[in-house]
Scaffold this motif. Structure first.
Motif, PDB file in Angstrom:
ATOM      1  N   ILE A  50      75.594   8.484  86.905  1.00 45.46           N
ATOM      2  CA  ILE A  50      76.482   8.642  88.067  1.00 45.46           C
ATOM      3  C   ILE A  50      77.158  10.012  88.061  1.00 45.46           C
ATOM      4  N   GLU A  51      77.563  10.491  86.903  1.00 49.05           N
ATOM      5  CA  GLU A  51      78.320  11.740  86.830  1.00 49.05           C
ATOM      6  C   GLU A  51      77.424  12.980  86.855  1.00 49.05           C
ATOM      7  N   GLN A  52      76.189  12.876  86.310  1.00 47.03           N
ATOM      8  CA  GLN A  52      75.366  14.084  86.189  1.00 47.03           C
ATOM      9  C   GLN A  52      74.120  14.077  87.077  1.00 47.03           C
ATOM     10  N   VAL A  53      73.547  12.908  87.339  1.00 49.72           N
ATOM     11  CA  VAL A  53      72.309  12.861  88.116  1.00 49.72           C
ATOM     12  C   VAL A  53      72.589  12.668  89.606  1.00 49.72           C
ATOM     13  N   MET A  54      73.495  11.765  89.932  1.00 45.09           N
ATOM     14  CA  MET A  54      73.782  11.517  91.350  1.00 45.09           C
ATOM     15  C   MET A  54      74.235  12.768  92.100  1.00 45.09           C
ATOM     16  N   PRO A  55      75.068  13.635  91.513  1.00 41.80           N
ATOM     17  CA  PRO A  55      75.424  14.867  92.248  1.00 41.80           C
ATOM     18  C   PRO A  55      74.211  15.729  92.579  1.00 41.80           C
ATOM     19  N   LEU A  56      73.196  15.773  91.690  1.00 41.11           N
ATOM     20  CA  LEU A  56      71.990  16.560  91.959  1.00 41.11           C
ATOM     21  C   LEU A  56      71.179  15.953  93.102  1.00 41.11           C
ATOM     22  N   LEU A  57      71.115  14.625  93.135  1.00 40.11           N
ATOM     23  CA  LEU A  57      70.406  13.965  94.238  1.00 40.11           C
ATOM     24  C   LEU A  57      71.127  14.190  95.563  1.00 40.11           C
ATOM     25  N   ARG A  58      72.456  14.183  95.511  1.00 38.37           N
ATOM     26  CA  ARG A  58      73.224  14.415  96.747  1.00 38.37           C
ATOM     27  C   ARG A  58      73.029  15.840  97.236  1.00 38.37           C
ATOM     28  N   GLU A  59      72.962  16.802  96.293  1.00 45.78           N
ATOM     29  CA  GLU A  59      72.756  18.208  96.685  1.00 45.78           C
ATOM     30  C   GLU A  59      71.436  18.399  97.424  1.00 45.78           C
ATOM     31  N   LYS A  60      70.432  17.580  97.041  1.00 45.42           N
ATOM     32  CA  LYS A  60      69.129  17.655  97.716  1.00 45.42           C
ATOM     33  C   LYS A  60      69.157  16.995  99.086  1.00 45.42           C
ATOM     34  N   GLY A  61      70.257  16.316  99.372  1.00 51.04           N
ATOM     35  CA  GLY A  61      70.358  15.618 100.643  1.00 51.04           C
ATOM     36  C   GLY A  61      69.528  14.361 100.707  1.00 51.04           C
ATOM     37  N   GLU A  62      69.208  13.813  99.541  1.00 53.34           N
ATOM     38  CA  GLU A  62      68.354  12.627  99.501  1.00 53.34           C
ATOM     39  C   GLU A  62      69.214  11.367  99.433  1.00 53.34           C
ATOM     40  N   ALA A  63      69.049  10.493 100.385  1.00 55.21           N
ATOM     41  CA  ALA A  63      69.869   9.284 100.498  1.00 55.21           C
ATOM     42  C   ALA A  63      69.317   8.199  99.567  1.00 55.21           C
ATOM     43  N   ILE A  64      69.688   8.280  98.310  1.00 60.91           N
ATOM     44  CA  ILE A  64      69.257   7.292  97.321  1.00 60.91           C
ATOM     45  C   ILE A  64      70.493   6.593  96.769  1.00 60.91           C
ATOM     46  N   LYS A  65      70.521   5.294  96.894  1.00 64.26           N
ATOM     47  CA  LYS A  65      71.647   4.511  96.395  1.00 64.26           C
ATOM     48  C   LYS A  65      71.326   3.984  94.989  1.00 64.26           C
ATOM     49  N   VAL A  66      72.372   3.842  94.163  1.00 70.94           N
ATOM     50  CA  VAL A  66      72.198   3.286  92.828  1.00 70.94           C
ATOM     51  C   VAL A  66      73.009   1.999  92.738  1.00 70.94           C
ATOM     52  N   TYR A  67      72.407   0.992  92.104  1.00 68.22           N
ATOM     53  CA  TYR A  67      73.032  -0.319  91.936  1.00 68.22           C
ATOM     54  C   TYR A  67      73.168  -0.601  90.437  1.00 68.22           C
ATOM     55  N   ILE A  68      74.371  -0.929  90.008  1.00 71.40           N
ATOM     56  CA  ILE A  68      74.655  -1.147  88.584  1.00 71.40           C
ATOM     57  C   ILE A  68      74.919  -2.635  88.354  1.00 71.40           C
ATOM     58  N   TYR A  69      74.070  -3.249  87.518  1.00 73.26           N
ATOM     59  CA  TYR A  69      74.171  -4.675  87.222  1.00 73.26           C
ATOM     60  C   TYR A  69      74.442  -4.889  85.727  1.00 73.26           C
ATOM     61  N   GLY A  70      74.946  -6.076  85.409  1.00 69.11           N
ATOM     62  CA  GLY A  70      75.045  -6.460  84.004  1.00 69.11           C
ATOM     63  C   GLY A  70      76.338  -7.175  83.664  1.00 69.11           C
ATOM     64  N   SER A  71      76.327  -7.782  82.478  1.00 70.54           N
ATOM     65  CA  SER A  71      77.491  -8.550  82.012  1.00 70.54           C
ATOM     66  C   SER A  71      78.489  -7.651  81.292  1.00 70.54           C
ATOM     67  N   HIS A  72      79.726  -8.134  81.176  1.00 70.58           N
ATOM     68  CA  HIS A  72      80.805  -7.417  80.473  1.00 70.58           C
ATOM     69  C   HIS A  72      81.041  -6.031  81.084  1.00 70.58           C
TER      70      HIS A  72
END
Length: 615
Positions: A459-481
């Motif tokens: 989220i902190e290092q990869v998502m900003p690069l995807l946003r800079e490319k203008g690519e609309a890719i959503k990330v979903y975070i699943y799991g316990s605890h």
């Protein structure tokens, strides 16, 4: 002395530990303000009686070492001792190896203790924990408002006039069967206490709840004749080995929770494999608790599960079944350490199969290197010594990773009893095509630091690069605890979902699975599950290890943030490559992780310790 030691053993068995300990009702908070040095140490005095002072001392700086300490009475040294007794409750909440309990004998009269303040300190007089004021023989007013019997539990609703540390006792027809310390708050308290096995028989029994005073006398605060349903005990005994099959007893941390973590999923599959090879399974959860959700699931598979109150603790349960078993199958080295003396005392030839789950010291070394933490590295070296010692004492060593086999061999200097542990993954009948999916997903149990850092990195290092490319890719975070800190990331393209009941909601809805793990060991069950569902993966080198997946064939492997952004984007938008990888990874899963192949592997393991004939 023998009677005294017996009482000491009973006390240690009945210790109840709470991770969050309330402030003592007898001590003003202004009397204790810990310094940064003192915060390195934690400790507590659980109870004081006419013979013993018992509790625990722990240092986060030395998580697997007993701590030497002094006990002060009214500021003067009363005794010195070492907190070197093993306690399951301490290990369960993450206090190192759990060897941090103490139970010190004293010869003081009650008059010398009542109303006085005890304080734990280190040998150089650093304060440990809060002061403890010994309560008087006349305790605070305590009354039982209501009691009900639930599944293997008595539930007391107790009213206390003041906050108080007390020691309760339970009696069945005047015979004590339980004793333990509790911290009561002022007002209403819910107290869950065990049901003695002798009274789960559908007949009337006189049950007494008492308070133990410093002089050793019991004050009765509640007594009643109860009828506890025989249903529970009938259910327990119904799963005995009626077919007279050979028996393997399995020991692990707790009842498997296959919808919570990959280790539990693996445990259930290993039980299925052993049953398919003709064995009756007795399962002993080392935390010795009954789970209303998961214990019946295991029993429904025909597994005989041993738990409280039918035995005092996991060691007691193991001792009771050893005469009838053909082998002991233990997962995680801590529990081999704990139980091997009992097993060897019974028989030096009974096979011990050790499932390492993952190579703990390798995972810890990788974490220490990733974080550049010398203290973590030193702890990893201690773990290595313990793990290697265990592996030299067992008959078969199971590991999911061939890479780990080489590491193990380099330490124990032989490989003949090292086996690849089978992992079962079934390719589901459902499927979802490229266009029916959206977003990328990560799934993990966040009690593991590696999974937390994986999410933070992406989220902190990869998502900003995807946003800079203008690519609309959503990330979903699943799991316990799920940690609370994750919710700060929530936005239009980051969705924090948490625990998921059905894996279909992860592996059939989303287009790309990510696993940016930078330390760890073993095989990653979540990665194999994604491959089985035909959900192409972008993985770190650690995440792909031992899976059988291959870069640019059945997965993509990325190391740095820019590679992650490139490969995620490539798989997300390139339908042709997505289909190619989805097909190849499902072929690999069918060939390498089928139940029949796993059964053949498990058969070879059992043959190696002479549990099955070689054919």
């Amino acid at each position: 002395m023998l009677k005294r030691l017996k009482r000491l053993k009973q006390k240690l068995q009945s210790i109840k530990f709470k991770k969050q300990i309330s402030k003592s009702a007898f001590v003003s908070e202004s009397l204790y303000s810990p310094t940064s040095t003192e915060q390195l140490y934690q400790g507590y005095i659980d109870w004081v009686d006419s013979e013993f002072i018992c509790g625990w001392v722990y240092s986060a700086d030395k998580p697997n070492e007993p701590i030497e300490f002094k006990l002060l009475l009214e500021g003067k040294e009363l005794l010195q001792n070492s907190a070197d007794l093993y306690r399951e409750d301490l290990e369960k909440v993450g206090f190192g190896n759990g060897v941090h309990g103490y139970c010190c004998h004293h010869d003081l009269s009650a008059e010398s203790l009542v109303g006085k303040v005890l304080q734990l300190v280190t040998l150089d007089n650093t304060l440990i924990g809060k002061p403890f004021k010994v309560p008087s023989e006349t305790p605070v007013t305590i009354s039982v408002k209501k009691v009900i019997s639930e599944h293997y539990l008595f539930v007391f609703n107790i009213e206390a006039s003041e906050a108080e540390n007390v020691t309760f006792q339970l009696f069945h027809n005047n015979n004590r069967f339980w004793q333990g310390a509790s911290t009561l708050k002022k007002g209403s308290n819910r107290l869950e206490l065990p049901v003695c096995a002798d009274i789960v028989n559908g007949t009337n029994s006189t049950i007494t709840l008492g308070l133990l005073g410093v002089l050793g006398q019991t004050k009765i605060i509640w007594q009643q004749e109860l009828n506890v349903s025989a249903l529970a005990v009938k259910r327990y005994f119904s799963l005995r080995n009626k077919a007279n099959k050979p028996v393997i007893v399995m020991i692990d941390r707790s009842i498997p929770k296959p919808d919570q973590d990959a280790g539990s999923y693996a445990a259930v599959q290993e039980i299925r494999l052993l049953q398919a090879l003709g064995f009756h399974i007795i399962f002993i959860p080392d935390d010795f608790t009954y789970s209303p959700k998961y214990t019946p699931q295991l029993q429904a598979m025909g597994v005989e599960v041993l738990f409280s109150p039918y035995f005092l603790h996991s060691g007691d349960a193991l001792t009771s079944v050893l005469p009838s078993v053909s082998a002991v199958y233990i997962t995680r080295y801590h529990y081999v350490e704990k139980h091997i003396k009992t097993i060897k005392a019974f028989s030096t030839t009974l096979p011990i199969i050790f499932n390492n789950a993952d190579l703990h010291f390798l995972r810890e070394i990788r974490q220490a290197n990733a974080l550049d933490d010398e203290d973590l590295l030193q702890n990893a070296m201690k773990t290595r010594d313990r793990e290697v010692k265990v592996m030299k004492q067992v008959d078969a060593i199971l590991s999911y990773s061939e890479f780990e086999h080489a590491v193990i061999t380099s330490h124990i200097l032989q490989s003949k009893n090292i086996h690849k542990c089978p992992w079962v993954v079934e390719v589901p009948s459902q499927s979802a095509c490229f266009n029916a999916r959206e977003g990328v997903a990560f799934l993990g149990g966040y009690e593991h630091t590696a999974n937390v850092q994986a999410v933070e990195f992406f989220i902190e290092q990869v998502m900003p690069l995807l946003r800079e490319k203008g690519e609309a890719i959503k990330v979903y975070i699943y799991g316990s605890h799920m940690p609370e800190s994750f919710y700060q990331y929530a936005c239009d393209d980051v969705h924090i979902k948490g625990y998921v009941e059905s894996l279909d909601d992860v592996y059939l809805k989303h287009r790309v699975f990510i696993a940016p793990l930078f330390f760890g060991a073993g095989v990653k069950g979540k990665v194999l599950a994604a491959a089985a569902y035909g959900m192409p993966c972008v993985l770190s080198p650690i995440a792909i290890e031992a899976t059988g997946l291959v870069h640019n064939v059945s997965a993509l492997v990325a190391e740095h943030a820019d590679e992650w952004a490139e490969y995620v984007s490539r798989l997300y938008f390139n339908e042709q490559e997505w289909n190619f990888i989805a097909e190849k990874q499902q072929i690999m899963v069918k060939e390498s992780y089928s139940f029949e192949k796993a059964k053949s592997m498990m058969k070879g393991i059992l043959q190696s310790v002479s549990l099955l004939p070689k054919t």
